[in-house]
Design an enzyme around this catalytic site. Sequence first.
Site, PDB file in Angstrom:
ATOM      1  N   ARG A 165     -11.509  -0.639   5.875  1.00 14.68           N
ATOM      2  CA  ARG A 165     -11.255   0.396   6.814  1.00 14.68           C
ATOM      3  C   ARG A 165     -12.537   1.576   6.600  1.00 14.68           C
ATOM      4  O   ARG A 165     -12.739   2.488   7.450  1.00 14.68           O
ATOM      5  CB  ARG A 165      -9.853   1.103   6.501  1.00 14.68           C
ATOM      6  CG  ARG A 165      -9.545   2.028   7.943  1.00 14.68           C
ATOM      7  CD  ARG A 165      -8.103   2.236   7.784  1.00 14.68           C
ATOM      8  NE  ARG A 165      -7.735   2.568   6.309  1.00 14.68           N
ATOM      9  CZ  ARG A 165      -6.849   3.465   6.042  1.00 14.68           C
ATOM     10  NH1 ARG A 165      -6.108   4.156   6.996  1.00 14.68           N
ATOM     11  NH2 ARG A 165      -6.387   3.589   4.559  1.00 14.68           N
ATOM     12  N   ARG A 194       1.087   7.156  -9.249  1.00 14.81           N
ATOM     13  CA  ARG A 194      -0.390   6.547  -9.353  1.00 14.81           C
ATOM     14  C   ARG A 194      -0.733   7.123 -10.858  1.00 14.81           C
ATOM     15  O   ARG A 194      -0.431   8.187 -11.259  1.00 14.81           O
ATOM     16  CB  ARG A 194      -1.259   6.961  -8.349  1.00 14.81           C
ATOM     17  CG  ARG A 194      -1.005   6.479  -6.998  1.00 14.81           C
ATOM     18  CD  ARG A 194      -2.270   6.740  -6.283  1.00 14.81           C
ATOM     19  NE  ARG A 194      -2.092   6.267  -4.759  1.00 14.81           N
ATOM     20  CZ  ARG A 194      -1.354   7.164  -3.825  1.00 14.81           C
ATOM     21  NH1 ARG A 194      -0.954   8.145  -4.184  1.00 14.81           N
ATOM     22  NH2 ARG A 194      -1.099   6.684  -2.490  1.00 14.81           N
ATOM     23  N   CYS A 223       5.324   1.759   0.177  1.00 13.85           N
ATOM     24  CA  CYS A 223       4.868   2.848  -0.369  1.00 13.85           C
ATOM     25  C   CYS A 223       3.294   3.188   0.127  1.00 13.85           C
ATOM     26  O   CYS A 223       2.573   3.825  -0.254  1.00 13.85           O
ATOM     27  CB  CYS A 223       4.859   2.801  -1.934  1.00 13.85           C
ATOM     28  SG  CYS A 223       3.641   1.773  -2.694  1.00 13.85           S
ATOM     29  N   ARG A 251       2.938   3.252 -11.902  1.00  8.14           N
ATOM     30  CA  ARG A 251       2.234   2.052 -11.563  1.00  8.14           C
ATOM     31  C   ARG A 251       1.150   1.991 -12.602  1.00  8.14           C
ATOM     32  O   ARG A 251       0.613   3.015 -12.625  1.00  8.14           O
ATOM     33  CB  ARG A 251       1.595   2.030 -10.126  1.00  8.14           C
ATOM     34  CG  ARG A 251       0.846   0.734  -9.747  1.00  8.14           C
ATOM     35  CD  ARG A 251       0.345   0.772  -8.177  1.00  8.14           C
ATOM     36  NE  ARG A 251      -0.693   2.074  -8.319  1.00  8.14           N
ATOM     37  CZ  ARG A 251      -1.167   2.161  -7.037  1.00  8.14           C
ATOM     38  NH1 ARG A 251      -0.824   1.652  -5.826  1.00  8.14           N
ATOM     39  NH2 ARG A 251      -2.440   3.332  -6.968  1.00  8.14           N
ATOM     40  N   ASN A 271      -1.405  -0.317   2.650  1.00  5.81           N
ATOM     41  CA  ASN A 271      -3.246  -0.120   2.834  1.00  5.81           C
ATOM     42  C   ASN A 271      -3.800  -1.407   2.561  1.00  5.81           C
ATOM     43  O   ASN A 271      -4.782  -1.984   3.366  1.00  5.81           O
ATOM     44  CB  ASN A 271      -3.661   1.129   1.985  1.00  5.81           C
ATOM     45  CG  ASN A 271      -2.978   2.181   2.290  1.00  5.81           C
ATOM     46  OD1 ASN A 271      -2.061   2.290   3.139  1.00  5.81           O
ATOM     47  ND2 ASN A 271      -3.595   3.223   2.041  1.00  5.81           N
ATOM     48  N   ASP A 272      -3.586  -1.913   1.199  1.00  3.07           N
ATOM     49  CA  ASP A 272      -4.489  -3.055   0.653  1.00  3.07           C
ATOM     50  C   ASP A 272      -4.062  -4.380   1.628  1.00  3.07           C
ATOM     51  O   ASP A 272      -4.790  -5.248   1.805  1.00  3.07           O
ATOM     52  CB  ASP A 272      -4.205  -3.423  -0.751  1.00  3.07           C
ATOM     53  CG  ASP A 272      -5.302  -2.523  -1.322  1.00  3.07           C
ATOM     54  OD1 ASP A 272      -6.199  -2.185  -0.959  1.00  3.07           O
ATOM     55  OD2 ASP A 272      -5.128  -2.222  -2.685  1.00  3.07           O
ATOM     56  N   HIS A 330      -9.486  11.307  -4.375  1.00  5.87           N
ATOM     57  CA  HIS A 330      -8.640  11.878  -5.039  1.00  5.87           C
ATOM     58  C   HIS A 330      -8.027  13.186  -4.518  1.00  5.87           C
ATOM     59  O   HIS A 330      -6.938  13.519  -4.208  1.00  5.87           O
ATOM     60  CB  HIS A 330      -8.504  11.901  -6.547  1.00  5.87           C
ATOM     61  CG  HIS A 330      -7.844  12.130  -7.470  1.00  5.87           C
ATOM     62  ND1 HIS A 330      -6.931  10.799  -7.721  1.00  5.87           N
ATOM     63  CD2 HIS A 330      -7.176  12.987  -7.864  1.00  5.87           C
ATOM     64  CE1 HIS A 330      -5.726  11.456  -8.274  1.00  5.87           C
ATOM     65  NE2 HIS A 330      -5.719  12.671  -8.330  1.00  5.87           N
TER      66      HIS A 330
END
Lengths: 579, 89
Positions: A471, A303, A508, A338, A460-461, A196
Amino acid sequence: MSLVLTGIGVTSGIAIGEVHRLTPGELALPEYHLDADAIEAELERIHRAIDRSRKFLGSLLDKMGESGGETARELLESHRLILRDPLLVDATCERISSERINAEWALVKQTNQLLAEFKRLDDDYIALRREDLEQAVNLVQRELADQPATLIGAQVPHQLDHTVVVAAELGPAEMAILHQRRVAGLVTEHGGPMSHSAILARSLEIPMVVGLHHALDVLVEGESVILDGHYGAVMAAHDESLQRHYEDKRELSLRRRVDLRRYLGRPSRTVDGLTFRLFGNAELPEEFQRCRDDGVAGIGLMRTEYLFMGDQVPDEETQYRAYRAAAEVMDGRPLTIRTLDAGGDKLPPALAVTQGPNPALGLRGLRLSLSVTDLFRQQIRAILRASQFGPVQILLPMITSIDEIRQARRLIEECRQSLQAEGTTIDPDLAIGGMIETPAAALTVEQLADELDFMSIGTNDLIQYVLAIDRQDELVSYLYDPTHPGVLRLIQRIVETGRQRKLPVTVCGELAGDAHAARLLLGLGVTDFSMPPASLPAVKKSLIEASAARCRKQVTRFLDNPAHHNTGQDLLETLNSKP
Amino acid sequence: MMRRDIVLTNRLGLHARAASKLVQTASAHNSSVWLERGERRVNAKSIMGVLLLAAPLGTELVLETDGDDEEAAMNALVALVEDRFGEGE
């Protein structure tokens, strides 16, 4: 001879400054400069605080009497001796007068200096337990907090422009304070590049190195260091030529940044006249402010995981306040919130029980929310209430089937109705979108689109699931290739579906914030990009100077040639070469 | 002003407990009290100063007292050191 320590660089910037080892709770203490005529009062204040602390220890000793045992008595006695020690008391007073700083700050500085001196002693000879000094000083800090200064003159808050802060770990609240204090650079012992604080550092453009083991043991308070975020290196005991080299480098990158920022004011249009939109990813108040100042079209991704990172799940009110504050800062621009995307590599402690054998394929994202519906309802109610303060939309993470979307929609409608019954009217057309980030969702996007008001591609996912590559796993990370035709075809399909149905599609993931990859996305038909504010200038420049038609042609040629000899890397290079 | 050479004969030298006793004894007197180890000179009424001397067994130190009760202070401190800070053997 310079000493080079390496961790993982998370921001590419350079910081040059003096080491400050952050002690837990320290940032809660006020630090400011004093006017000359306020010094006398401040000295009295610290004397009173030390006096009261000593009396407190004395009263404990009296109460204890003979019953306390020798060790406990000795401990209290040693604290009392510390609070009488001129090396602490007189030296702190000296700092207040000569450095013109408040008592709390002077005390922290002097304590750190003493701790550093003790650290230099032979390890075998444990002369003073660190905790003894810290506990004694904490007593005084508590007394100071009870008796705040009656200020004479202005307070000039302490800025950290020339300080590199070293800590075990940093939380979002600490990051926010350090950012306000304009900290030069950050080093943490723990955390990875996707932690984070790393994400925040990138978005706030604070040079940072994480995962630097034993940083607190090795780096000495007050020593001058150079931090190179690109290589993840921290250099201590460096010579002047190295320092000059890095000063020049820093200057150059600052100038480049200023140059890039000029593009923010230009219209969002490619050379061949295609209009695109840039959105921001943000979670902290500073980031929303920054996005607004940089002229984003809205927030493409807020987020919410950070709200859940404490030991307790945040209640509706806490969440409502955070969402409302964001909506207010964005001042009429769309805000996409989200719902909790916990699981995988980022599971809040409060929900740790849901950890399965394979977190990446386990109870995460929307699945988790649908399995703890009380929690989900709480979050939805908070978002809906905040939607009265701006155009808010809800984004559902990690969907794989229509059924999940329907369940979520049902719960959202229930919440809307219960709020209505309580007298709060929420727009029934509030947009609900989904993250397309699993192969299942991408391959059935035509059906899912019927149930959604907008779509967002989490690259990313999506890349991780399509390529079956974690990764974070260094044994396979070399195979992580965002330009893999399998990935590109899926992105193309999602974007095309959105175009046909007139549903907005935003990218995004990290890819959207990469100035090189932006043209690849443009070639795939993407026109809405959402990214951390720090990436906005470079991406905007890249897109403004691109020809959308040319990018599309190149990407299509790459995908249509089954026996292609070009690698994705070649494609990126061609896309980013000057027309 | 009085000065006296002393040698630490207790097993642990000036560790936390011994240092506390030394500082408490020094602080009970009005005179200023100093300890020297080689180049290093510290206020014997400062617990952290004394600990920073990091003086193990066998260390030779110079004790200095200065003030109206310098003799009493010196005697009390020397007695403490010779008694091995009450540690026994």
